[in-house]
Each structure stands twice: as C-alpha cells, then as structure tokens.
Enzyme design. Structure first.
Site, PDB file in Angstrom:
ATOM      1  N   SER A  65      10.042   8.927   7.772  1.00 22.86           N
ATOM      2  CA  SER A  65       9.146   7.799   8.017  1.00 22.86           C
ATOM      3  C   SER A  65       9.857   6.761   8.873  1.00 22.86           C
ATOM      4  O   SER A  65      11.084   6.631   8.807  1.00 22.86           O
ATOM      5  CB  SER A  65       8.733   7.164   6.688  1.00 22.86           C
ATOM      6  OG  SER A  65       8.107   5.907   6.881  1.00 22.86           O
ATOM      7  N   TYR A  93      11.841   3.812  -0.973  1.00 20.13           N
ATOM      8  CA  TYR A  93      11.249   4.757  -0.022  1.00 20.13           C
ATOM      9  C   TYR A  93      11.937   4.654   1.339  1.00 20.13           C
ATOM     10  O   TYR A  93      12.301   5.670   1.946  1.00 20.13           O
ATOM     11  CB  TYR A  93       9.755   4.474   0.109  1.00 20.13           C
ATOM     12  CG  TYR A  93       9.016   5.369   1.068  1.00 20.13           C
ATOM     13  CD1 TYR A  93       8.667   6.664   0.710  1.00 20.13           C
ATOM     14  CD2 TYR A  93       8.655   4.917   2.337  1.00 20.13           C
ATOM     15  CE1 TYR A  93       7.971   7.480   1.586  1.00 20.13           C
ATOM     16  CE2 TYR A  93       7.962   5.717   3.217  1.00 20.13           C
ATOM     17  CZ  TYR A  93       7.620   7.004   2.836  1.00 20.13           C
ATOM     18  OH  TYR A  93       6.937   7.815   3.718  1.00 20.13           O
TER      19      TYR A  93
END
Length: 296
Positions: A149, A162
């Site tokens: 990501s 994350y």
C-alpha cells in the site's frame, strides 16, 4: 493463447476484494489457481469466500482449488504449496493479497492490536512468499507479486500498524527480488488503490466509481506472465493507470560537529536540491555514500 495458460498461481486473500478480482482475472487468462482465504464467515452450506471464488472460476471453465488457512499460521504457507503441487505438480506464481488494517491512532493502539496487524500482513506475507520461493528457486522459475500500500511509502494517519506493515512488505519484496533474480524468480510489489471492504468507509465519493478492483488486475497478470522480465519494482496502480515508485536519496551534504537545529534545516534543504539517487539495494546506497564522503 495467453502466456498464463497452464500456469499454477497461488493467491492469498483471494476470496474477497482485490484478491477476488485478481483471482478471477488470472483464471480468465488461463491460470490455474490455489485460492486462499480464511473462513471467518461461511454460508448455510459451510462454504467460505475462497469456495465461492473457486465456484465462479469453475463455472467459467477454469481450474481452481480452495485453501482455507489463516496466513498468520505458518502451517498455511506449507499447505498452500502442498495443495498446488498435489493438484497440478507445479507452482509458477504467487500473489499475496491477504491483509488486515486495524485502524487506531498510534498512541491508542495496544501492543496486542499492533502485533496482530504485523502478524497477518508481514509474517503472513513472508511465510507464504518464503515457502513458494523455495519451490520456485528449485525449478528455476517463478513470479511473485506482493500486494502492499502507499501507506507503506508515505504513512497514513489512524492506521499506523497497517502503514508499518506495508512498508515492511515493500522492503521485503525488493529484497526477495535481488535474491531471487539469479534463480529466475522475479518479485515485484503492487500498491493498489481500489474500492474494497477495507477502503469503503474512507473512499472519496468522487472517485468511487473509478476505483474498481478489477481495473488493477491486468497488472497482476502481466507481472505473473512468464515472459515478464520486470523485477524489484514498486508499482502504484488504480483505475487503469500506474506509477512507478522509488525510495530516493538526494544530494550528499557534509556537516561538522557544530551543527544545530537551525543549521540542520538548511543542510536538509541543500540535500533535497541535489541530484536524486535510487539504488537496487542498501549496500549499493552505502557504497555510493561512502565513496562521496571519502572523496576530498
């Protein structure tokens, strides 16, 4: 005839969202799939997300089998390889799409919550990649796509665990790429933007229609293609477009022992105005910096 015809590809997190889109597209290109997804929710027949994707693939004439392990469990990596080899006798590619987000402000996240995200996103990814890479290296061929990501590049508020995990996946992918290239195992990292269960609440309404997960899938297929020679790249993808991303070091600037806070700001500005450098791996970066600093 597609370059993926007959290729056996494992995909973690393949039951929903991006993973499902990747699995369906790879199957449409002729790949045979091991679709991994843990069974958090099952229907009245006891079937989970991976089972439903496998059924979709088979209904369209493709070949696929389901694997229901949790990627955080080291045994899942072993079983994915076992299923691929036991079903088709080979393993040509891997796509790691399983991930969790665990949203929380950094100062409020408990150690257990932080660790749970790292366990799935980092250890889950690395365990499966390691098991699959070992098989691919023996055969002298393989294609690995690690899904990360842009949070791992730039950081992102409220998802510190994350972001940290995806930064780790980016570094892992670049390392695997260097190690695997001499044995024909090429690895790249994909940073997709798409509307999924994870991004649904925060997606800008003005972009929702364009952010179809299926629009990213062709890049996964291209990276899994045996004809691809792309290796060690970090690729941002969304809505039928892409950007190449790099870690960059700017110009080298010398300093003395008297540097202070104000002076540091000026030094950083001078560095940023210098040439941008990219490197295949950290040792290249070190050697270049050491060379510049040792030159009068």
């Amino acid at each position: 005839m597609s370059g993926l015809d007959g290729q056996v590809i494992a995909i973690s997190g393949g039951g929903r969202g991006l993973g499902r889109a990747f699995a369906l597209h790879l199957a449409s290109r002729g790949a045979r799939l091991v679709v991994n997804n843990r069974n958090r929710i099952v229907d009245d027949n006891g079937l989970g997300p991976a089972d439903h994707v496998v059924a979709e693939i088979r209904a369209l004439g493709g070949e696929a089998v389901a694997e229901h392990g949790d990627v955080a469990d080291p045994g899942t990596a072993t079983n994915i390889v076992k299923v691929a080899l036991g079903t088709w006798g080979r393993l040509d590619g891997l796509v790691t799409s399983a991930a969790v987000s665990g949203p929380a402000m950094f100062h409020k996240a408990t150690p257990e919550e932080f660790a749970a995200v790292l366990r799935t996103n980092v250890l889950g990814t690395s365990q499966i990649a390691s098991a699959c890479a070992a098989v691919m290296r023996e055969r002298g061929h393989g294609r690995i796509v690690l899904v990360a990501s842009t949070a791992g590049l730039h950081g992102e508020p409220t998802v510190s665990a994350y972001a940290a995990s995806k930064g780790a996946v980016i570094a892992l992918g670049k390392t695997i790429a260097v190690e695997g290239a001499p044995r024909g195992v090429l690895t790249n990292v994909l940073l997709p933007y798409a509307l999924t269960q994870m991004t649904d609440r925060g997606m800008d309404p003005g972009h929702r229609d364009a952010m179809d997960a299926a629009a990213v899938a062709p890049l996964v297929a291209a990276l899994c293609d045996p004809a691809s020679t792309v290796n060690g790249q970090v690729i941002v993808a969304a809505a039928g477009g892409l950007r190449v991303a790099d870690a960059v070091e700017y110009g080298t600037v010398r300093h003395d022992d008297s540097v202070d806070g104000a002076g540091l700001t000026e030094l950083l500005e001078r560095s940023r105005s210098g040439p941008a450098h990219t490197y295949v791996h950290a040792q290249d970066a070190f050697q270049d910096l050491a060379r510049e600093l040792s030159t009068p």
